[in-house]
Design a protein around this motif. Structure first.
Motif, PDB file in Angstrom:
ATOM      1  N   PRO A   2       0.740  -1.339  -0.043  1.00 13.22           N
ATOM      2  CA  PRO A   2      -0.135  -0.226   0.054  1.00 13.22           C
ATOM      3  C   PRO A   2       0.896   1.143  -0.058  1.00 13.22           C
ATOM      4  CG  PRO A   2      -0.685  -1.490   1.591  1.00 13.22           C
ATOM      5  CD  PRO A   2       0.670  -1.877   1.176  1.00 13.22           C
ATOM      6  N   VAL A   3       0.465   2.192  -0.942  1.00 13.09           N
ATOM      7  CA  VAL A   3       1.094   3.488  -0.637  1.00 13.09           C
ATOM      8  C   VAL A   3      -0.090   4.506  -0.555  1.00 13.09           C
ATOM      9  CG1 VAL A   3       2.443   5.186  -1.992  1.00 13.09           C
ATOM     10  CG2 VAL A   3       2.859   2.850  -2.323  1.00 13.09           C
ATOM     11  N   ILE A   4       0.202   5.707   0.451  1.00 11.66           N
ATOM     12  CA  ILE A   4      -0.477   6.607   0.818  1.00 11.66           C
ATOM     13  C   ILE A   4       0.429   7.918   0.431  1.00 11.66           C
ATOM     14  CG2 ILE A   4      -1.760   7.756   2.670  1.00 11.66           C
ATOM     15  CD1 ILE A   4      -1.689   5.167   4.219  1.00 11.66           C
ATOM     16  N   GLU A   5      -0.464   8.712  -0.522  1.00  9.55           N
ATOM     17  CA  GLU A   5       0.058  10.130  -0.851  1.00  9.55           C
ATOM     18  C   GLU A   5      -0.862  10.912  -0.473  1.00  9.55           C
ATOM     19  OE1 GLU A   5       1.945  11.958  -4.944  1.00  9.55           O
ATOM     20  OE2 GLU A   5       2.169   9.806  -4.763  1.00  9.55           O
ATOM     21  N   ILE A   6      -0.361  12.081   0.376  1.00  8.53           N
ATOM     22  CA  ILE A   6      -1.246  13.164   0.570  1.00  8.53           C
ATOM     23  C   ILE A   6      -0.556  14.567   0.382  1.00  8.53           C
ATOM     24  CG2 ILE A   6      -2.194  14.427   2.778  1.00  8.53           C
ATOM     25  CD1 ILE A   6      -2.252  11.554   4.047  1.00  8.53           C
ATOM     26  N   GLU A   7      -1.282  15.562  -0.214  1.00  7.47           N
ATOM     27  CA  GLU A   7      -0.640  16.605  -0.530  1.00  7.47           C
ATOM     28  C   GLU A   7      -1.251  17.752   0.363  1.00  7.47           C
ATOM     29  OE1 GLU A   7      -1.137  19.468  -4.441  1.00  7.47           O
ATOM     30  OE2 GLU A   7       0.737  17.926  -4.610  1.00  7.47           O
ATOM     31  N   THR A   8      -0.459  18.628   0.990  1.00  3.46           N
ATOM     32  CA  THR A   8      -1.145  19.562   1.828  1.00  3.46           C
ATOM     33  C   THR A   8      -0.324  20.918   1.596  1.00  3.46           C
ATOM     34  OG1 THR A   8      -1.260  18.034   3.499  1.00  3.46           O
ATOM     35  CG2 THR A   8      -1.454  20.277   4.396  1.00  3.46           C
ATOM     36  N   ILE A   9      -1.360  22.057   1.322  1.00  8.25           N
ATOM     37  CA  ILE A   9      -0.816  23.274   0.880  1.00  8.25           C
ATOM     38  C   ILE A   9      -0.875  23.978   2.169  1.00  8.25           C
ATOM     39  CG2 ILE A   9      -1.113  25.338  -0.619  1.00  8.25           C
ATOM     40  CD1 ILE A   9      -2.354  23.472  -2.685  1.00  8.25           C
ATOM     41  N   ILE A  10       0.562  24.788   2.539  1.00 10.70           N
ATOM     42  CA  ILE A  10       0.347  25.422   3.804  1.00 10.70           C
ATOM     43  C   ILE A  10       1.062  27.063   3.478  1.00 10.70           C
ATOM     44  CG2 ILE A  10       1.746  25.615   6.016  1.00 10.70           C
ATOM     45  CD1 ILE A  10       1.895  22.319   5.854  1.00 10.70           C
ATOM     46  N   ASN A  11       0.276  27.872   3.925  1.00 13.21           N
ATOM     47  CA  ASN A  11       0.631  29.374   3.803  1.00 13.21           C
ATOM     48  C   ASN A  11       1.733  29.586   4.741  1.00 13.21           C
ATOM     49  OD1 ASN A  11       0.927  31.819   3.008  1.00 13.21           O
ATOM     50  ND2 ASN A  11      -1.155  32.448   3.868  1.00 13.21           N
TER      51      ASN A  11
END
Length: 156
Positions: A2-11
């Motif tokens: 399993p691969v979990i990919e998460i993108e989070t945009i942070i100011n």
């Protein structure tokens, strides 16, 4: 695997997000719900290349210990931690950081292999992958909250 990919945009600036992501102290805050504590190795401050930490936490109703080591490190763009000892057969958590338009894009790539062969694969499909994704999302929410406010100054 399993691969979990998460993108989070942070100011926030990339170096702040990078350092918060490798902060043992912030990790403790983001995992309060699991009673997670660093019990050996690097137990506070910022973890760096070739340093390791052993965590003790309650997951899925059981206390477990997991030791991970920073195996790759390119400040402030990337680092990876890998399990040295713990419940998984293997895991690697890559942390990528990119500055774009005044924001930092933080991308987590978490790949793992569950123990117990076919049974482990079934557990992944039934609930473990979602459980791990939820943990990462909670962690990222805390990183974002601290980075986008002056709270980061309490940690770094």
């Amino acid at each position: 695997m399993p691969v979990i990919e998460i993108e989070t945009i942070i100011n926030a600036k990339k170096n702040i997000v990078f350092d918060l992501s490798r902060s043992i102290d912030l990790h403790k805050i983001s995992t309060e719900h699991t009673n997670e504590e660093a019990i050996a190795g690097k137990t506070s401050g910022l973890i760096g290349l070739n340093e390791w930490v052993t965590w003790r936490a309650k997951h899925l109703g059981f206390y477990q210990e997991l030791t991970s080591k920073i195996t790759e490190f390119e400040y402030p763009n990337y680092f990876a931690d890998e399990m040295v000892k713990g419940a998984f057969k293997h895991f690697k958590h890559e942390h990528h950081f990119k500055q774009t338009d005044g924001n930092t894009v933080m991308t987590d790539v978490f790949n793992y292999i569950s123990p117990f062969g076919i049974i482990g694969s079934l557990v992944d499909k039934l609930f473990l992958k979602n459980y791990m994704k939820t943990l990462l999302l909670k962690r990222n929410k805390i990183v974002k909250e601290f980075a986008e406010t002056n709270k980061w100054k309490e940690i770094l």
